[in-house]
Design a protein around this motif. Structure first.
Motif, PDB file in Angstrom:
ATOM      1  N   ILE A  55      -3.784 -43.102   2.848  1.00  0.00           N
ATOM      2  CA  ILE A  55      -2.718 -43.267   3.812  1.00  0.00           C
ATOM      3  C   ILE A  55      -2.661 -42.556   4.832  1.00  0.00           C
ATOM      4  O   ILE A  55      -2.793 -41.409   4.966  1.00  0.00           O
ATOM      5  CB  ILE A  55      -1.609 -42.500   2.575  1.00  0.00           C
ATOM      6  N   LEU A  56      -2.233 -43.030   5.884  1.00  0.00           N
ATOM      7  CA  LEU A  56      -1.916 -42.405   7.266  1.00  0.00           C
ATOM      8  C   LEU A  56      -0.509 -42.360   7.654  1.00  0.00           C
ATOM      9  O   LEU A  56       0.301 -43.092   7.547  1.00  0.00           O
ATOM     10  CB  LEU A  56      -2.625 -43.109   8.460  1.00  0.00           C
ATOM     11  N   SER A  57       0.129 -40.907   7.311  1.00  0.00           N
ATOM     12  CA  SER A  57       1.591 -40.603   7.767  1.00  0.00           C
ATOM     13  C   SER A  57       1.678 -40.154   9.079  1.00  0.00           C
ATOM     14  O   SER A  57       0.943 -38.953   9.300  1.00  0.00           O
ATOM     15  CB  SER A  57       1.933 -39.737   6.674  1.00  0.00           C
ATOM     16  N   VAL A  58       2.562 -40.409   9.741  1.00  0.00           N
ATOM     17  CA  VAL A  58       2.738 -39.846  11.138  1.00  0.00           C
ATOM     18  C   VAL A  58       4.355 -40.054  11.350  1.00  0.00           C
ATOM     19  O   VAL A  58       4.913 -40.778  10.894  1.00  0.00           O
ATOM     20  CB  VAL A  58       1.938 -40.731  12.284  1.00  0.00           C
ATOM     21  N   SER A  59       4.780 -39.026  11.871  1.00  0.00           N
ATOM     22  CA  SER A  59       6.188 -38.688  12.097  1.00  0.00           C
ATOM     23  C   SER A  59       6.266 -37.824  13.477  1.00  0.00           C
ATOM     24  O   SER A  59       5.318 -36.987  13.915  1.00  0.00           O
ATOM     25  CB  SER A  59       7.038 -37.830  11.172  1.00  0.00           C
ATOM     26  N   PRO A  60       7.475 -37.679  14.093  1.00  0.00           N
ATOM     27  CA  PRO A  60       7.501 -36.535  15.091  1.00  0.00           C
ATOM     28  C   PRO A  60       7.247 -35.182  14.719  1.00  0.00           C
ATOM     29  O   PRO A  60       6.937 -34.130  15.588  1.00  0.00           O
ATOM     30  CB  PRO A  60       9.013 -36.744  15.530  1.00  0.00           C
ATOM     31  N   ARG A  61       7.347 -34.877  13.443  1.00  0.00           N
ATOM     32  CA  ARG A  61       7.037 -33.571  12.772  1.00  0.00           C
ATOM     33  C   ARG A  61       5.685 -33.166  12.519  1.00  0.00           C
ATOM     34  O   ARG A  61       5.380 -32.119  12.376  1.00  0.00           O
ATOM     35  CB  ARG A  61       8.197 -33.234  11.795  1.00  0.00           C
ATOM     36  N   TYR A  62       5.002 -34.241  11.931  1.00  0.00           N
ATOM     37  CA  TYR A  62       3.691 -34.011  11.506  1.00  0.00           C
ATOM     38  C   TYR A  62       2.671 -35.338  11.368  1.00  0.00           C
ATOM     39  O   TYR A  62       3.180 -36.315  11.597  1.00  0.00           O
ATOM     40  CB  TYR A  62       3.695 -33.362  10.002  1.00  0.00           C
ATOM     41  N   PHE A  63       1.672 -35.129  11.150  1.00  0.00           N
ATOM     42  CA  PHE A  63       0.527 -36.301  10.977  1.00  0.00           C
ATOM     43  C   PHE A  63      -0.285 -35.786   9.690  1.00  0.00           C
ATOM     44  O   PHE A  63      -0.425 -34.422   9.515  1.00  0.00           O
ATOM     45  CB  PHE A  63      -0.293 -36.705  12.137  1.00  0.00           C
ATOM     46  N   GLN A  64      -0.688 -36.799   8.835  1.00  0.00           N
ATOM     47  CA  GLN A  64      -1.472 -36.330   7.603  1.00  0.00           C
ATOM     48  C   GLN A  64      -2.300 -37.626   7.301  1.00  0.00           C
ATOM     49  O   GLN A  64      -1.894 -38.892   7.284  1.00  0.00           O
ATOM     50  CB  GLN A  64      -0.521 -36.130   6.467  1.00  0.00           C
ATOM     51  N   LEU A  65      -3.618 -37.277   6.830  1.00  0.00           N
ATOM     52  CA  LEU A  65      -4.155 -38.241   6.551  1.00  0.00           C
ATOM     53  C   LEU A  65      -4.723 -38.000   4.839  1.00  0.00           C
ATOM     54  O   LEU A  65      -5.126 -36.800   4.665  1.00  0.00           O
ATOM     55  CB  LEU A  65      -5.654 -38.451   7.398  1.00  0.00           C
ATOM     56  N   THR A  66      -4.693 -38.947   4.194  1.00  0.00           N
ATOM     57  CA  THR A  66      -4.730 -38.653   2.443  1.00  0.00           C
ATOM     58  C   THR A  66      -5.609 -39.674   1.958  1.00  0.00           C
ATOM     59  O   THR A  66      -5.570 -40.801   2.350  1.00  0.00           O
ATOM     60  CB  THR A  66      -3.486 -38.829   1.738  1.00  0.00           C
TER      61      THR A  66
END
Length: 157
Positions: A55-66
């Motif tokens: 899962i690649l999550s991106v927003s103006p506040r954070y990014f995260q690779l799970t």
């Protein structure tokens, strides 16, 4: 200490479930995850009941690779509907004024549990899951309410 014990219990539960096998109706699926950790999701079965989900999550506040290992089995009496559980880890960064300096770096563990429906005549699957995550590198933990999401994926059979 409580979080570590919960993570260990989750790991043991997944290991206990990983003793049986059942074939899935697709091998790989790619799509969108809609919820608190919105982003892109890729799920690939490397054994009949074992899958890897990224899962690649991106927003103006954070990014995260799970990355998650998931154990998946059919729900008895419900064709096309499966339940799954799993665990994994994430890495990322948070952009928030309350987490300045080195506290912005995220590394942690993840648990996941949910239901997935694969459409029999269309190349799509939908899943609803709860994915709490635990950060080990800072105090940014909003895992109890934040992990609910709906994923819609195109399946490659």
């Amino acid at each position: 200490m409580k979080l570590r014990n919960l993570f260990i219990v989750g790991l043991l539960a997944v290991a206990a479930f990983a003793t049986t096998a059942n074939a899935q109706s697709y091998r790989t699926a790619f799509g969108a995850r809609l919820g608190y950790d919105s982003g892109l999701t890729l799920k690939h079965f490397f054994a009949p009941s074992s899958a890897f989900e990224g899962i690649l999550s991106v927003s103006p506040r954070y990014f995260q690779l799970t990355g998650l290992y998931e154990y998946q089995q059919p729900l008895p009496g419900a064709p096309g509907l499966d339940w799954f559980v799993g665990l994994g880890a994430h890495i990322g960064n948070i952009y928030h004024k309350d987490y300045a300096g080195s506290g912005r770096f995220l590394v942690g563990g993840d648990l996941i549990a949910g239901l997935e429906y694969t459409f029999p005549t269309a190349p799509f699957s939908m899943s609803l899951d709860w994915k709490p995550s635990f950060n080990f590198t800072n105090d940014y933990n909003d895992y109890w309410y934040a992990g609910l999401a709906l994923s819609i994926r195109y399946t490659f059979r």
